[in-house]
Write a protein that holds these residues in place. Sequence first.
Motif, PDB file in Angstrom:
ATOM      1  N   LEU A  87       0.806  -1.181   0.485  1.00 55.68           N
ATOM      2  CA  LEU A  87      -0.169  -0.339   0.445  1.00 55.68           C
ATOM      3  C   LEU A  87       0.731   0.951   0.081  1.00 55.68           C
ATOM      4  O   LEU A  87       0.576   1.959  -1.007  1.00 55.68           O
ATOM      5  CB  LEU A  87      -1.066  -0.001   1.732  1.00 55.68           C
ATOM      6  N   TRP A  88       1.731   1.400   0.627  1.00 59.24           N
ATOM      7  CA  TRP A  88       2.973   2.351   0.340  1.00 59.24           C
ATOM      8  C   TRP A  88       3.531   2.660  -0.546  1.00 59.24           C
ATOM      9  O   TRP A  88       3.795   3.144  -0.878  1.00 59.24           O
ATOM     10  CB  TRP A  88       3.880   1.949   1.842  1.00 59.24           C
ATOM     11  N   LEU A  89       4.276   1.407  -2.224  1.00 61.25           N
ATOM     12  CA  LEU A  89       3.876   1.509  -2.603  1.00 61.25           C
ATOM     13  C   LEU A  89       3.371   2.468  -3.783  1.00 61.25           C
ATOM     14  O   LEU A  89       3.235   3.161  -4.332  1.00 61.25           O
ATOM     15  CB  LEU A  89       4.392   0.272  -3.027  1.00 61.25           C
ATOM     16  N   GLY A  90       1.759   2.045  -3.460  1.00 61.83           N
ATOM     17  CA  GLY A  90       0.920   2.861  -4.877  1.00 61.83           C
ATOM     18  C   GLY A  90       1.259   4.091  -3.971  1.00 61.83           C
ATOM     19  O   GLY A  90       0.464   5.413  -5.074  1.00 61.83           O
ATOM     20  N   VAL A  91       0.784   4.687  -2.689  1.00 62.32           N
ATOM     21  CA  VAL A  91       0.872   6.374  -2.153  1.00 62.32           C
ATOM     22  C   VAL A  91       2.074   6.981  -3.384  1.00 62.32           C
ATOM     23  O   VAL A  91       2.205   7.525  -3.163  1.00 62.32           O
ATOM     24  CB  VAL A  91       1.132   5.980  -0.541  1.00 62.32           C
ATOM     25  N   GLN A  92       2.792   6.375  -2.796  1.00 68.97           N
ATOM     26  CA  GLN A  92       4.792   6.757  -3.285  1.00 68.97           C
ATOM     27  C   GLN A  92       4.156   6.754  -4.799  1.00 68.97           C
ATOM     28  O   GLN A  92       4.837   8.515  -5.357  1.00 68.97           O
ATOM     29  CB  GLN A  92       5.803   6.156  -3.185  1.00 68.97           C
ATOM     30  N   THR A  93       4.346   5.891  -5.830  1.00 72.79           N
ATOM     31  CA  THR A  93       3.850   6.166  -6.809  1.00 72.79           C
ATOM     32  C   THR A  93       2.698   7.318  -7.873  1.00 72.79           C
ATOM     33  O   THR A  93       2.627   7.794  -8.260  1.00 72.79           O
ATOM     34  CB  THR A  93       3.825   4.178  -7.436  1.00 72.79           C
ATOM     35  N   THR A  94       1.774   7.193  -7.007  1.00 73.71           N
ATOM     36  CA  THR A  94       0.306   8.228  -6.660  1.00 73.71           C
ATOM     37  C   THR A  94       0.858   9.137  -6.235  1.00 73.71           C
ATOM     38  O   THR A  94       0.685  10.461  -7.284  1.00 73.71           O
ATOM     39  CB  THR A  94      -0.300   8.056  -6.228  1.00 73.71           C
ATOM     40  N   ALA A  95       2.017  10.085  -6.084  1.00 70.58           N
ATOM     41  CA  ALA A  95       1.973  10.613  -5.256  1.00 70.58           C
ATOM     42  C   ALA A  95       3.398  11.614  -6.619  1.00 70.58           C
ATOM     43  O   ALA A  95       2.696  12.980  -7.057  1.00 70.58           O
ATOM     44  CB  ALA A  95       3.218  11.117  -3.860  1.00 70.58           C
ATOM     45  N   LEU A  96       4.241  10.120  -6.708  1.00 71.27           N
ATOM     46  CA  LEU A  96       5.391  10.700  -8.522  1.00 71.27           C
ATOM     47  C   LEU A  96       4.340  10.789  -9.008  1.00 71.27           C
ATOM     48  O   LEU A  96       4.384  12.067 -10.302  1.00 71.27           O
ATOM     49  CB  LEU A  96       5.684   9.809  -8.190  1.00 71.27           C
ATOM     50  N   CYS A  97       3.470  10.192  -9.621  1.00 72.22           N
ATOM     51  CA  CYS A  97       2.481  10.729 -10.648  1.00 72.22           C
ATOM     52  C   CYS A  97       1.840  11.207 -10.514  1.00 72.22           C
ATOM     53  O   CYS A  97       1.495  12.479 -11.199  1.00 72.22           O
ATOM     54  CB  CYS A  97       1.378   9.283 -10.824  1.00 72.22           C
ATOM     55  N   LEU A  98       0.974  12.246 -10.018  1.00 72.22           N
ATOM     56  CA  LEU A  98       0.189  13.689  -9.420  1.00 72.22           C
ATOM     57  C   LEU A  98       1.779  14.782  -9.765  1.00 72.22           C
ATOM     58  O   LEU A  98       0.789  15.960 -10.747  1.00 72.22           O
ATOM     59  CB  LEU A  98       0.142  13.718  -8.172  1.00 72.22           C
ATOM     60  N   VAL A  99       2.050  14.875  -9.055  1.00 77.17           N
ATOM     61  CA  VAL A  99       3.436  15.751  -9.414  1.00 77.17           C
ATOM     62  C   VAL A  99       3.870  15.974 -11.364  1.00 77.17           C
ATOM     63  O   VAL A  99       3.383  17.114 -11.518  1.00 77.17           O
ATOM     64  CB  VAL A  99       4.813  15.958  -8.950  1.00 77.17           C
ATOM     65  N   LEU A 100       4.215  14.775 -11.311  1.00 77.80           N
ATOM     66  CA  LEU A 100       4.262  14.382 -12.871  1.00 77.80           C
ATOM     67  C   LEU A 100       3.554  15.755 -13.878  1.00 77.80           C
ATOM     68  O   LEU A 100       2.960  15.746 -14.589  1.00 77.80           O
ATOM     69  CB  LEU A 100       4.949  13.531 -13.365  1.00 77.80           C
TER      70      LEU A 100
END
Length: 302
Positions: A87-100
């Motif tokens: 779940l933490w991996l999903g949060v990290q990936t989502t945060a990076l995708c949100l910025v980009l």
Amino acid sequence: AFLLALEQRERARTGIGNLRVQFNRVHGFYIEVTAGQVDKVPADYQRRQTMKNAERYITPELKAFGADQYVKIATDGFSLPVLLDTLWLGVQTTALCLVLGYSLAWCYVRSPGTLQKVLMLIIIMPLLTSVVVRTFAWVVILGRQGIVNSVLLEFGWVDGPVKLLYTRWGLIVALANVQLPLMALPLITALQKLDPNLEDASSALGASALRTFAKITLPLTLPGILAGCLLTFAASITAFISQSLIGGGQMLFMPMYIYQQASSLQNWPFAAAISLVFLVAVMACVTLFNSLGRLSRGHVAA
């Protein structure tokens, strides 16, 4: 397919070629053997029902389907950390995708028509390629002799190849590239719906560009942000191929954990239990996103 796999395993274990695995609400999972094959049944199998021409038994593995598996998940000290790390991996990936994704959507909306076509092609390009091809491309890019390390060595920025492949941040970057369209497209839709007069009015009243973004643009695009986050998060935590190839054997996440238990270890009861726990965890996250979405719609309406 599940019962067939159980049958094949039980036939290999007992040597009974005509053994059948069945299920009903009364007996649960059980094996059925003909009366002439009863002497081949292992001693640890529990007889459940005697029929005219057959006997029904519960195997130790099939009997294990039940609450004991969930107790094991909660107490083994390994399964829950794997779930939380996924779940933490999903949060990290989502945060990076949100910025980009937000930056890309912002550039798209404010670009002329010709450039918008080029940007849209760049955005949807990952969707036009197989996920396997994209993942192997990142294996080449992040490898010790890949493009990134070649550039770093060429400019003398590093003394030797940097380990990028089989690292967590390498996996996050690869997942962000794969899932970026799922974030960017909802954000483009949300930004296109904004009335440009609102930003002009905010600027005329003396607000800075940063304050206008924080008070006007960001709140009005919250539905698009939440929609993109939901899609990206769900896709990232279930990306079996990318997690396996980019993460390698040094990192274990729920999709690979379930696969190992079901396919490699043939531990079907535990695989079924952790699959259900993973499903419940994902549904809980989806429910949270939906609740935030309803709150954001109420904020926008207000």
